[in-house]
Motif scaffolding. Structure first.
Motif, PDB file in Angstrom:
ATOM      1  N   LEU A   1       0.880  -1.064  -0.137  1.00 39.42           N
ATOM      2  CA  LEU A   1      -0.046   0.014   0.063  1.00 39.42           C
ATOM      3  C   LEU A   1       0.874   1.275   0.023  1.00 39.42           C
ATOM      4  CD1 LEU A   1      -2.621  -1.215   2.553  1.00 39.42           C
ATOM      5  CD2 LEU A   1      -3.064  -1.076  -0.056  1.00 39.42           C
ATOM      6  N   GLY A   2       1.896   1.204  -0.637  1.00 37.71           N
ATOM      7  CA  GLY A   2       2.798   2.306  -0.925  1.00 37.71           C
ATOM      8  C   GLY A   2       3.980   2.652   0.053  1.00 37.71           C
ATOM      9  N   SER A   3       4.323   1.422   0.726  1.00 42.48           N
ATOM     10  CA  SER A   3       5.385   1.760   1.988  1.00 42.48           C
ATOM     11  C   SER A   3       6.473   0.978   1.659  1.00 42.48           C
ATOM     12  CB  SER A   3       4.892   1.768   3.099  1.00 42.48           C
ATOM     13  OG  SER A   3       6.042   1.854   4.102  1.00 42.48           O
ATOM     14  N   ARG A   4       6.267  -0.480   1.048  1.00 44.79           N
ATOM     15  CA  ARG A   4       7.108  -1.445   0.582  1.00 44.79           C
ATOM     16  C   ARG A   4       6.703  -1.932  -0.818  1.00 44.79           C
ATOM     17  NH1 ARG A   4       8.585   0.455   4.788  1.00 44.79           N
ATOM     18  NH2 ARG A   4       9.469  -0.100   6.583  1.00 44.79           N
ATOM     19  N   SER A   5       7.038  -0.990  -1.693  1.00 38.87           N
ATOM     20  CA  SER A   5       6.557  -1.371  -2.984  1.00 38.87           C
ATOM     21  C   SER A   5       7.338  -1.531  -4.296  1.00 38.87           C
ATOM     22  CB  SER A   5       5.289  -0.144  -3.463  1.00 38.87           C
ATOM     23  OG  SER A   5       4.236  -0.129  -2.502  1.00 38.87           O
ATOM     24  N   ILE A   6       7.030  -2.126  -5.239  1.00 32.85           N
ATOM     25  CA  ILE A   6       7.679  -2.043  -6.480  1.00 32.85           C
ATOM     26  C   ILE A   6       6.735  -1.084  -7.362  1.00 32.85           C
ATOM     27  CG2 ILE A   6       8.449  -3.228  -8.774  1.00 32.85           C
ATOM     28  CD1 ILE A   6       8.852  -5.545  -6.915  1.00 32.85           C
ATOM     29  N   LEU A   7       7.357   0.280  -8.100  1.00 37.95           N
ATOM     30  CA  LEU A   7       6.563   0.956  -8.791  1.00 37.95           C
ATOM     31  C   LEU A   7       6.998   0.910 -10.212  1.00 37.95           C
ATOM     32  CD1 LEU A   7       6.754   3.910  -6.236  1.00 37.95           C
ATOM     33  CD2 LEU A   7       4.881   2.344  -6.546  1.00 37.95           C
ATOM     34  N   ALA A   8       5.956   1.448 -11.159  1.00 38.78           N
ATOM     35  CA  ALA A   8       6.416   1.266 -12.545  1.00 38.78           C
ATOM     36  C   ALA A   8       5.517   2.096 -13.419  1.00 38.78           C
ATOM     37  CB  ALA A   8       6.658  -0.023 -13.237  1.00 38.78           C
ATOM     38  N   ASP A   9       5.993   2.659 -14.649  1.00 36.35           N
ATOM     39  CA  ASP A   9       4.901   3.388 -15.413  1.00 36.35           C
ATOM     40  C   ASP A   9       3.700   2.283 -15.950  1.00 36.35           C
ATOM     41  OD1 ASP A   9       3.751   4.904 -17.555  1.00 36.35           O
ATOM     42  OD2 ASP A   9       5.574   5.466 -18.401  1.00 36.35           O
ATOM     43  N   PRO A  10       2.679   2.827 -15.626  1.00 37.68           N
ATOM     44  CA  PRO A  10       1.449   1.970 -16.049  1.00 37.68           C
ATOM     45  C   PRO A  10       0.980   2.127 -17.708  1.00 37.68           C
ATOM     46  CG  PRO A  10       0.582   3.963 -15.043  1.00 37.68           C
ATOM     47  CD  PRO A  10       2.015   3.822 -15.041  1.00 37.68           C
ATOM     48  N   ARG A  11       1.504   3.063 -18.376  1.00 38.48           N
ATOM     49  CA  ARG A  11       1.136   3.085 -19.718  1.00 38.48           C
ATOM     50  C   ARG A  11       1.971   2.391 -20.450  1.00 38.48           C
ATOM     51  NH1 ARG A  11       3.324   9.033 -20.632  1.00 38.48           N
ATOM     52  NH2 ARG A  11       5.069   8.104 -19.463  1.00 38.48           N
ATOM     53  N   ASN A  12       3.096   1.699 -20.115  1.00 31.16           N
ATOM     54  CA  ASN A  12       3.964   0.879 -20.723  1.00 31.16           C
ATOM     55  C   ASN A  12       3.527  -0.616 -21.158  1.00 31.16           C
ATOM     56  OD1 ASN A  12       6.108  -0.680 -21.810  1.00 31.16           O
ATOM     57  ND2 ASN A  12       7.614   0.244 -20.637  1.00 31.16           N
ATOM     58  N   PRO A  13       3.041  -0.837 -22.440  1.00 27.17           N
ATOM     59  CA  PRO A  13       2.556  -2.187 -22.699  1.00 27.17           C
ATOM     60  C   PRO A  13       3.394  -3.309 -22.423  1.00 27.17           C
ATOM     61  CG  PRO A  13       3.038  -1.206 -24.836  1.00 27.17           C
ATOM     62  CD  PRO A  13       3.331  -0.306 -23.446  1.00 27.17           C
ATOM     63  N   GLU A  14       4.463  -3.267 -22.273  1.00 32.24           N
ATOM     64  CA  GLU A  14       5.452  -4.255 -22.063  1.00 32.24           C
ATOM     65  C   GLU A  14       5.828  -4.452 -20.408  1.00 32.24           C
ATOM     66  OE1 GLU A  14       8.858  -3.556 -24.295  1.00 32.24           O
ATOM     67  OE2 GLU A  14       7.981  -3.773 -26.215  1.00 32.24           O
ATOM     68  N   MET A  15       5.443  -3.419 -19.638  1.00 30.97           N
ATOM     69  CA  MET A  15       5.677  -3.478 -18.286  1.00 30.97           C
ATOM     70  C   MET A  15       5.280  -4.532 -17.345  1.00 30.97           C
ATOM     71  SD  MET A  15       7.681  -1.823 -16.317  1.00 30.97           S
ATOM     72  CE  MET A  15       7.973  -0.308 -17.114  1.00 30.97           C
ATOM     73  N   ARG A  16       3.993  -4.946 -17.678  1.00 32.16           N
ATOM     74  CA  ARG A  16       3.317  -5.991 -16.874  1.00 32.16           C
ATOM     75  C   ARG A  16       4.288  -7.215 -16.968  1.00 32.16           C
ATOM     76  NH1 ARG A  16      -2.582  -8.484 -17.249  1.00 32.16           N
ATOM     77  NH2 ARG A  16      -1.974  -9.385 -19.146  1.00 32.16           N
ATOM     78  N   ASP A  17       4.487  -8.013 -18.381  1.00 26.05           N
ATOM     79  CA  ASP A  17       5.145  -9.066 -18.570  1.00 26.05           C
ATOM     80  C   ASP A  17       6.539  -8.919 -18.197  1.00 26.05           C
ATOM     81  OD1 ASP A  17       2.900 -10.005 -19.825  1.00 26.05           O
ATOM     82  OD2 ASP A  17       3.619  -9.648 -21.776  1.00 26.05           O
TER      83      ASP A  17
ATOM     84  N   ILE B   1       5.709  15.209 -15.573  1.00 28.41           N
ATOM     85  CA  ILE B   1       6.498  14.909 -16.827  1.00 28.41           C
ATOM     86  C   ILE B   1       5.747  14.050 -17.711  1.00 28.41           C
ATOM     87  CG2 ILE B   1       8.419  13.085 -17.281  1.00 28.41           C
ATOM     88  CD1 ILE B   1       9.487  13.603 -14.614  1.00 28.41           C
ATOM     89  N   THR B   2       4.521  13.105 -17.285  1.00 25.68           N
ATOM     90  CA  THR B   2       3.802  12.346 -18.240  1.00 25.68           C
ATOM     91  C   THR B   2       2.212  12.564 -18.389  1.00 25.68           C
ATOM     92  OG1 THR B   2       3.211  11.025 -16.547  1.00 25.68           O
ATOM     93  CG2 THR B   2       5.369  10.612 -17.251  1.00 25.68           C
ATOM     94  N   ASP B   3       1.726  13.925 -17.762  1.00 26.85           N
ATOM     95  CA  ASP B   3       0.466  13.965 -17.695  1.00 26.85           C
ATOM     96  C   ASP B   3      -0.310  12.893 -17.160  1.00 26.85           C
ATOM     97  OD1 ASP B   3       0.729  16.593 -18.708  1.00 26.85           O
ATOM     98  OD2 ASP B   3       0.668  16.149 -20.468  1.00 26.85           O
ATOM     99  N   CYS B   4       0.274  11.918 -16.521  1.00 22.08           N
ATOM    100  CA  CYS B   4      -0.303  10.567 -16.011  1.00 22.08           C
ATOM    101  C   CYS B   4      -0.314  10.566 -14.533  1.00 22.08           C
ATOM    102  CB  CYS B   4      -0.022   9.463 -16.635  1.00 22.08           C
ATOM    103  SG  CYS B   4      -0.724   7.850 -16.001  1.00 22.08           S
ATOM    104  N   PRO B   5      -1.383  10.782 -13.845  1.00 25.83           N
ATOM    105  CA  PRO B   5      -1.284  10.624 -12.337  1.00 25.83           C
ATOM    106  C   PRO B   5      -1.126   9.365 -11.710  1.00 25.83           C
ATOM    107  CG  PRO B   5      -3.199  11.301 -12.879  1.00 25.83           C
ATOM    108  CD  PRO B   5      -2.627  10.944 -14.012  1.00 25.83           C
ATOM    109  N   ILE B   6      -0.847   8.406 -12.336  1.00 25.17           N
ATOM    110  CA  ILE B   6      -0.908   6.852 -11.925  1.00 25.17           C
ATOM    111  C   ILE B   6       0.399   6.400 -12.122  1.00 25.17           C
ATOM    112  CG2 ILE B   6      -2.210   4.886 -12.166  1.00 25.17           C
ATOM    113  CD1 ILE B   6      -4.347   6.581 -13.860  1.00 25.17           C
ATOM    114  N   LEU B   7       0.402   5.639 -11.177  1.00 25.10           N
ATOM    115  CA  LEU B   7       1.631   4.354 -11.079  1.00 25.10           C
ATOM    116  C   LEU B   7       1.248   3.261 -10.989  1.00 25.10           C
ATOM    117  CD1 LEU B   7       4.483   6.372  -9.004  1.00 25.10           C
ATOM    118  CD2 LEU B   7       4.517   5.792 -11.684  1.00 25.10           C
TER     119      LEU B   7
END
Length: 585
Positions: free
Chosen positions: A409-425, A507-513
């Protein structure tokens, strides 16, 4: 008044401290022991609670245990467990909880035993902020109860009806999880994530294993289940019914398995919706509190809220047995004081261990890591982190107090760009080292959630799913059925993460991670700085933000892993394999 709550001896053992009505600390033992789903007495979590509360064991007024061991023994004996097995006999001994609390914790005061489902119900209602609510608790099994219907008023809870073992929605879901080749007590979430890939073509067959009953009742056809042998949870008749042998662990997932998962999920949702409607009909309440391990099925939670009669829903972040410690302590506090829990509604789960910048610095100095300290330059640290995320980097995030509950829940996390179609894999295969079908969750500022998701209220604990709105291309966090398990944040509860989202948006106009737990498959979420550094290496992360220090991957030499293990008193251990034996005691 200091009340310690404890859950232990099955799975997800935990400890919490309620001090003068406020929830001060709570942690699962696995975070300290590094043993996934650690069932043992939470000795280290207990020490953590005393430390956070600035008290000694002599200041503890009561210890509240999350179930009644005598009532539980009656169910164990009914099941016919082999009482000649010395190890099993030890586990079944109703004196064990008190004996270990006395011997291992050194506590000499009074111990209160709170019924399992009352502990669950209290972990939800007493922290919901509702003055009045209906309460539905659903899990595998407590002492006898598997489903309970209750009401909460002010600081009291009244259980009106229960369904008893062996009739259990939780065990039904676990049995099919077992049939599909996943681990019981952890693989259920995989089945939930797998379900959207399938079709409910086996729903009619699965309906044969559960029989409807009057009012809140239902029953399982036990010809299809085996909850006592300790080897597997289903019989050959279930195999014959479904027309296939059970899937072997780690083998290929076929269309059949996807369809079974979908059929199971639909069955669960439909039964829960039916029973929630019944609960509403006998209570007339507008609010619903859910608890128990089944309440971690966030897909079902969202389904109940959207399609059911209740206007508002609260699910505690630790709805599983870990949360039983919190509920038991709350029950005892209310009984002794006659007052309400002063922390309701629950705003945060940051109740675990924390480490100062000085402590982190000492850990880093014991390695040859070349991180950059941004002490006193927080905005610059966040900007540099946001740039890396925008460039497609995957980042480990270690800040503040650890979360209480099974999700990041945001204290011990791995973060990444949600817009990248290859990120999930990439994260599933290279970082988390887990199945490719597993979805990831988005984290978004509370005030912007409704712009991107079909969600009109805060969701700080990631416990319901909703649809992603059209025209928003977020492939890394959008599941195959266009759903997402959203976490909303605000500056009051997590200023650091909220400000990082703001920096990323500039930077990205996207407020989501993309936000997932900081661990690899089979390991608990990291707890200490040493855990974070080791997981950083093992998980092939691009960068780590730990306190006010940023470490890039190219600054981390692979031989640091051995140095870390040798230099620190870290309890991190390599990934374990499950024994494959399930005994519900």
């Amino acid at each position: 008044m200091n009340i310690i709550g404890i859950s232990a001896f099955y799975h997800d053992s935990a400890c919490c401290l309620i001090k003068d009505g406020a929830l001060i600390a709570a942690a699962q033992e696995e975070r300290f022991s590094r043993l996934k789903n650690d069932p043992g007495l939470p000795v280290k979590s207990f020490k953590h609670c005393l430390k956070e509360g600035k008290i000694s064991i002599n200041d503890v007024d009561r210890i509240a245990f999350y179930e009644n061991p005598v009532k539980k023994l009656s169910r164990q004996l009914w099941c016919g467990y082999n009482y000649l097995d010395p190890e099993l006999t030890k586990k079944m001994d109703p004196r064990r909880p008190e004996k270990e609390i006395r011997d291992k914790l050194g506590y000499e005061g009074k111990i209160e035993f709170v019924d399992h489902h009352l502990s669950h119900a209290a972990s939800s209602f007493l922290f919901s902020g509702y003055e009045s609510s209906a309460i539905l608790t659903v899990d595998g099994v407590g002492e006898w109860a598997t489903t309970t219907y209750a009401t909460g008023e002010q600081n009291s809870i009244r259980i009106m009806e229960e369904v008893c073992f062996p009739d259990s929605l939780g065990l039904l879901y676990s049995a099919i999880t077992n049939y599909l080749g996943f681990n019981v007590n952890s693989g259920e979430y995989k089945v939930m994530g797998l379900a959207p890939y399938g079709k409910p073509v086996y729903l009619d067959l699965l309906l044969k294993v559960i029989k409807p009953g009057t009012n809140g009742q239902f029953s399982l056809n036990m010809d299809y289940f085996d909850f006592t042998s300790g080897t597997r949870m289903f019989t050959e008749k279930l195999e014959a019914l479904l027309g296939n042998k059970p899937r072997k662990k780690e083998s290929e997932l076929l269309a059949f398995h996807l369809d079974i998962a979908k059929s199971l999920q639909v069955l669960l949702q439909d039964v829960l919706l039916e029973k929630s409607k019944y609960l509403h009909s006998i209570t007339g309440k507008e609010n619903l509190c859910l608890a128990g391990g089944v309440a971690l099925n966030c897909v079902a939670n969202g389904y109940i809220l959207r399609n059911g009669p209740f206007k508002r829903l609260f699910v505690p972040p630790a709805a599983n047995d870990a949360g039983g410690a919190q509920g038991a302590a709350a029950v005892v506090y209310c009984q002794l004081s006659g007052k309400k829990i002063s922390t309701s509604p629950l705003k945060t789960t940051y109740l675990g261990a924390s480490f100062s910048d000085k402590e982190i610095e000492i850990v880093l100095k014991n390695t040859s890591l070349k991180g950059v300290s941004y002490q006193g330059r927080r905005e610059e640290l966040l900007n540099e982190t946001a740039k890396r995320l925008a460039d497609g980097k995957v980042i480990g995030w270690f800040q503040g107090r650890a979360e209480f509950g099974p999700r990041a829940l945001g204290s011990r996390s791995i973060l990444a760009d949600p817009r990248n179609p290859e990120m999930r894999d990439r994260i599933n295969q290279m970082v988390k080292k887990r199945e490719s079908f597993r979805p990831f969750a988005p984290v978004i500022p509370e005030e912007k959630c409704a712009i991107y998701f079909e969600l009109d209220h805060p969701s700080p604990f990631m416990l319901e799913t909703c649809s992603v709105k059209p025209f928003h291309d977020l492939p890394a966090i959008t599941h195959v059925d266009n759903s997402a398990r959203v976490q909303t944040v605000n500056r009051r509860d997590n200023a650091m993460l909220a400000d990082l989202l703001s920096a990323f948006e500039k930077i990205t106009d996207c407020p989501i991670l993309l936000n997932t737990s900081f661990n690899v498959r089979g390991e608990p979420i990291v707890n200490s700085p040493a855990d974070a550094l080791i997981c950083f290496s093992v998980a092939n992360l691009d960068a780590l933000v730990i306190g006010d220090t940023l470490i890039d991957r190219n600054q981390f030499q692979i031989d640091e892993l051995n140095k870390l293990i040798n230099c620190f008193d870290s309890t991190w251990v390599p990934v374990r394999t499950d024994r494959g034996v399930y005994t519900f005691i």
